[in-house]
Write a protein that holds these residues in place. Structure first.
Motif, mmCIF file in Angstrom:
data_model
loop_
_atom_site.group_PDB
_atom_site.id
_atom_site.type_symbol
_atom_site.label_atom_id
_atom_site.label_comp_id
_atom_site.label_asym_id
_atom_site.label_seq_id
_atom_site.Cartn_x
_atom_site.Cartn_y
_atom_site.Cartn_z
ATOM 1 N N GLU A 123 97.741 53.789 82.111
ATOM 2 C CA GLU A 123 96.876 52.770 82.690
ATOM 3 C C GLU A 123 95.586 52.554 81.897
ATOM 4 N N ASP A 124 95.127 53.631 81.189
ATOM 5 C CA ASP A 124 93.845 53.532 80.496
ATOM 6 C C ASP A 124 93.919 52.787 79.179
ATOM 7 N N GLY A 125 95.121 52.621 78.646
ATOM 8 C CA GLY A 125 95.252 51.933 77.377
ATOM 9 C C GLY A 125 94.911 52.837 76.203
ATOM 10 N N LEU A 126 94.907 52.255 75.029
ATOM 11 C CA LEU A 126 94.705 52.996 73.784
ATOM 12 C C LEU A 126 93.525 52.395 73.030
ATOM 13 N N SER A 127 92.625 53.258 72.574
ATOM 14 C CA SER A 127 91.532 52.756 71.737
ATOM 15 C C SER A 127 91.804 53.082 70.276
ATOM 16 N N ILE A 128 91.473 52.149 69.410
ATOM 17 C CA ILE A 128 91.603 52.379 67.976
ATOM 18 C C ILE A 128 90.191 52.420 67.412
ATOM 19 N N TRP A 129 89.922 53.460 66.587
ATOM 20 C CA TRP A 129 88.533 53.667 66.171
ATOM 21 C C TRP A 129 88.032 52.597 65.213
ATOM 22 N N VAL A 130 88.858 52.303 64.203
ATOM 23 C CA VAL A 130 88.411 51.361 63.175
ATOM 24 C C VAL A 130 89.453 50.256 63.058
ATOM 25 N N ARG A 131 88.987 49.030 62.815
ATOM 26 C CA ARG A 131 89.925 47.921 62.648
ATOM 27 C C ARG A 131 90.849 48.190 61.462
ATOM 28 N N ASN A 132 92.081 47.680 61.569
ATOM 29 C CA ASN A 132 93.058 47.923 60.506
ATOM 30 C C ASN A 132 92.697 47.175 59.225
ATOM 31 N N ASP A 133 93.403 47.549 58.134
ATOM 32 C CA ASP A 133 93.038 47.012 56.808
ATOM 33 C C ASP A 133 93.949 45.872 56.403
ATOM 34 N N PHE A 134 93.381 44.979 55.629
ATOM 35 C CA PHE A 134 94.184 43.956 54.969
ATOM 36 C C PHE A 134 93.828 44.026 53.498
ATOM 37 N N PRO A 135 94.860 44.068 52.610
ATOM 38 C CA PRO A 135 94.569 44.256 51.192
ATOM 39 C C PRO A 135 93.564 43.219 50.679
ATOM 40 N N GLY A 136 92.511 43.693 50.044
ATOM 41 C CA GLY A 136 91.574 42.784 49.399
ATOM 42 C C GLY A 136 90.476 42.265 50.301
ATOM 43 N N LEU A 137 90.524 42.599 51.603
ATOM 44 C CA LEU A 137 89.487 42.094 52.508
ATOM 45 C C LEU A 137 88.793 43.264 53.190
ATOM 46 N N ASN A 138 87.568 43.020 53.598
ATOM 47 C CA ASN A 138 86.881 43.991 54.440
ATOM 48 C C ASN A 138 86.926 43.452 55.872
ATOM 49 N N THR A 139 87.923 43.905 56.642
ATOM 50 C CA THR A 139 88.149 43.325 57.960
ATOM 51 C C THR A 139 87.080 43.741 58.963
ATOM 52 N N LEU A 140 86.211 44.695 58.574
ATOM 53 C CA LEU A 140 85.154 45.090 59.498
ATOM 54 C C LEU A 140 84.096 44.003 59.595
ATOM 55 N N GLN A 141 84.022 43.144 58.553
ATOM 56 C CA GLN A 141 83.137 41.991 58.598
ATOM 57 C C GLN A 141 83.746 40.960 59.533
ATOM 58 N N PRO A 142 83.047 40.575 60.614
ATOM 59 C CA PRO A 142 83.637 39.631 61.557
ATOM 60 C C PRO A 142 84.156 38.357 60.885
ATOM 61 N N ILE A 143 83.409 37.833 59.925
ATOM 62 C CA ILE A 143 83.789 36.549 59.340
ATOM 63 C C ILE A 143 85.081 36.675 58.531
ATOM 64 N N GLN A 144 85.287 37.847 57.900
ATOM 65 C CA GLN A 144 86.511 38.017 57.107
ATOM 66 C C GLN A 144 87.728 38.134 58.014
ATOM 67 N N PHE A 145 87.557 38.866 59.118
ATOM 68 C CA PHE A 145 88.671 38.963 60.064
ATOM 69 C C PHE A 145 88.943 37.597 60.687
ATOM 70 N N TYR A 146 87.858 36.856 60.977
ATOM 71 C CA TYR A 146 88.026 35.510 61.529
ATOM 72 C C TYR A 146 88.810 34.630 60.564
ATOM 73 N N GLY A 147 88.435 34.684 59.279
ATOM 74 C CA GLY A 147 89.114 33.874 58.269
ATOM 75 C C GLY A 147 90.613 34.158 58.248
ATOM 76 N N LEU A 148 90.938 35.436 58.395
ATOM 77 C CA LEU A 148 92.330 35.858 58.408
ATOM 78 C C LEU A 148 93.064 35.215 59.603
ATOM 79 N N CYS A 149 92.428 35.291 60.778
ATOM 80 C CA CYS A 149 93.040 34.730 61.986
ATOM 81 C C CYS A 149 93.190 33.214 61.864
ATOM 82 N N LEU A 150 92.156 32.578 61.336
ATOM 83 C CA LEU A 150 92.195 31.115 61.200
ATOM 84 C C LEU A 150 93.296 30.707 60.226
ATOM 85 N N ALA A 151 93.420 31.466 59.127
ATOM 86 C CA ALA A 151 94.454 31.151 58.140
ATOM 87 C C ALA A 151 95.832 31.245 58.799
#
Lengths: 306, 327
Positions: B152-180
């Motif tokens: 019921e409590d779910g699962l927490s992940i400590w750090v966002r996962n990686d995408f080759p060549g990007l720093n997904t911890l930067q909100p804008i880079q992760f956003y760009g990925l989602c938008l693409a």
């Protein structure tokens, strides 16, 4: 695994099933007569429970609380039918789903607004609390036995209403051919409002009755609503007999599965794994039952063959 | 009245201009909101393939959203605890790599869609709605009782996962990925609707008998649409879990299914950009009304009711003045 436990669990399953029947009967009636899929039926269940808890808190009378639940749910049902539901009969199912989903949002948040997020408690009256000794020396809570009896009485009353009375004849005629009964001079929109209010009242009563053994809170209606859907899918949409048999089947499967599946698995594997896999399986048991019945009979046990 | 084409361009422009402004004004929260909108839009574009093109009113798409979420959660959980996911018959390790997670999410949700679709399509109409809803509940309760992954409590992940060549911890880079991904899927959906398969599917929704007489199997066409639809919603689920770095049974809940459907209706059914507009409006309302009142869902309910009763065609339909989507 003793005989006493088995009897207790069968009775619990029966009690759960009978309460599900009160929900499913309204849903299947509304679908059968008006062709409407009503997701907001769970909200009427919740309204019944809240009305009962409020009145019981104010007057201390359980009988008045039940009457209030019936009245509140039926009145809200009639108003909703007149204002919203009426406009949905000739729309497609997608619109019906969305409009009644919107009603759930409005009712749930509205109730939270009025009563707050904390659960209310509805007490079992003294004369219905405590255990009762059944033949064979089995102790069983009197209130749960009361639920079974009341539910069965309502089911019999509903059956009599539909098969024996004039209103019942009109309802059955409405299921078969709505244009024809309008042509015969029956006020079809009044009949629709009546059927909707009847279904709503049944849901309200169920909410109040169950509210006394669970907590009364926002969102209590939806899990029951979805189980009631499973019931009418199993029983066949529009069939009252199907709703009753489906409800008891689902009630028994859910209750007995939770107890016996882990025990059954312990015969094959170690206790810890058996408990965890067993409880996972038990939570899925009724859906597996539904899947199996659908493969066998796609329109449910008593549904019209297409 | 504005042509739908220009309206679509304007909607898409919002997805570029608002984050660009947020980046300039240093408002990372706005970027997170837009990411949320893009992911919801993706989930709804997925459902719209089944609902809009195939006419399948699925009230259980949270199943795929949740499977995507748990695919991410479970793989990343094993990677962060350095325990293998499976040791027998062969070893499978967890991973933090987004492409692998996405592929897993897509494959698993497609398989689930195949199974659920195959069973549910034995029926139609109201039965179909109720059965998909029931399957959703089945997964919901299963995830609650699955204590190995948080129950019921779910699962927490400590750090966002990686995408080759990007720093997904930067909100804008992760956003760009989602938008693409959203743009790619929109393009794919656009092509799909005009492909021979899309045309046959459209016909199967409208007049299944005629489709059958020309030798096509309408049920199979719809099943394929359902599988594609589930796979896209599953991918959205994996991204959503990554955005929150958290998965819980809520992703499987029937309210989630209802909300994904609401995005489509607010925007407009069977329109390419309908779900996108709907998700944008939803996230906007959630943010602004949610800030004004704790009970903002009442207003959402009222809005939804008004759209269903009086405004067929959703926001796009109202603005472009076209009741029905064409094509």
């Amino acid at each position: 695994m003793s005989f006493i436990l088995l009897v207790e669990q069968v009775l619990n399953g029966l009690q759960f099933g009978i309460m599900l029947f009160l929900m499913a009967a309204g849903l299947t009636l509304i679908f059968g007569v008006m062709g409407l899929i009503n997701l907001a039926h769970g909200s009427l269940y919740m309204i019944g429970a809240f009305a009962a808890a409020a009145v019981a808190g104010y007057t201390g009378s359980f009988v008045l609380a039940l009457a209030a639940a019936l009245a509140a749910a039926a009145i809200v049902g009639a108003i909703v039918e007149l204002v919203v539901i009426r406009r949905l009969y000739d729309k497609d199912h997608l619109d019906q789903v969305l409009a009644t989903f919107a009603l759930i949002l409005i009712f749930s948040e509205g109730t939270r607004w009025l009563f707050g997020s904390f659960p209310l408690f509805l007490d079992i009256p003294d004369y219905l609390s405590g255990p009762v000794t059944l033949p064979g020396g089995i102790q069983y809570p009197l209130y749960r036995l009361f639920l079974i009896v009341v539910g069965l009485l309502i089911a019999i009353g509903l059956g009599a209403l539909i098969t024996k009375t004039r209103i019942g004849i009109q309802i059955r005629a409405g299921e078969n051919d709505r244009e024809m009964i309008a042509a015969l001079g029956i006020d079809i929109s009044r009949l629709y409002t009546l059927v909707f209010a009847l279904g709503a009242g049944l849901a309200g009563i169920a909410g109040a009755l169950v509210g006394a053994i669970q907590s009364v809170q926002v969102g209590m209606g939806e899990p029951v609503l979805i189980l009631a859907f499973v019931v009418i899918v199993i029983g066949g949409i529009g069939s009252m007999k199907g709703a009753l048999i489906g409800a008891i089947l689902v009630g028994l499967t859910d209750t007995l599965g939770g107890i016996f599946l882990p025990e059954l698995l312990k015969l094959f594997t170690d206790p810890a794994t058996a408990t965890s896999i067993g409880s996972s399986l038990a939570s899925m048991a009724i859906y597996i039952l539904m899947g199996a019945i659908l493969i066998w009979r796609p329109t449910g046990l008593f549904g019209a063959r297409s | 009245m504005i042509a739908e084409r220009y309206l679509n361009a304007a909607i898409l422009a919002i997805f570029f201009i608002v984050p660009a402004w947020a980046l300039w004004a240093n408002e990372p929260f706005t970027i997170t909101l837009m990411t949320r909108a893009a992911i919801f839009a993706l989930a709804a574009v997925g459902l719209n393939i089944a609902l809009g093109l195939g006419g399948l009113v699925s009230l259980g798409h949270a199943v795929f959203f949740g499977i995507g979420g748990y695919a991410m959660g479970i793989l990343a959980f094993h990677a962060q605890t350095v325990t293998p996911l499976m040791e027998w018959p062969f070893v499978i390790e967890g991973t933090k790599s987004m492409p692998v997670i996405w592929l897993t999410a897509i494959v698993l949700s497609a398989l689930a869609a195949l199974l659920i679709g195959h069973l549910s399509m034995r029926t139609s109409g109201v039965y179909f709605i109720m059965i998909t809803l029931a399957f959703g509940q089945m997964f919901f309760f299963f995830s609650i009782s699955w204590s190995a992954y948080g129950g019921e409590d779910g699962l927490s992940i400590w750090v966002r996962n990686d995408f080759p060549g990007l720093n997904t911890l930067q909100p804008i880079q992760f956003y760009g990925l989602c938008l693409a991904i959203l743009c790619a899927v929109l393009w794919f959906t656009h092509r799909l609707a005009r492909s021979p398969f899309g045309l046959a599917l459209n016909a199967a929704r409208q007049v299944p008998q005629r489709v059958e007489t020309v030798g096509l199997n309408p049920t199979r066409l719809k099943l394929v649409a359902f599988v594609i639809s589930g796979a896209i919603t599953g991918l959205a689920g994996a991204l959503f879990a990554d955005l929150n770095r958290f998965v819980s049974p809520t992703m499987f809940s029937w309210q989630m299914s209802g909300e994904i459907m609401v995005f489509i209706i607010i925007g407009g059914v069977a329109r390419l950009f309908g779900p996108v507009a709907g998700a944008l409006v939803f996230v906007g309302l959630e943010h602004f009304l949610g800030g004004l009142s704790d009970y903002w869902l009442v207003y959402l309910g009222l809005l939804l009711l008004l759209i269903v009763l009086f405004g067929r065609g959703g926001v796009i339909g109202i603005v472009s003045g076209r009741e029905k989507a064409h094509g």
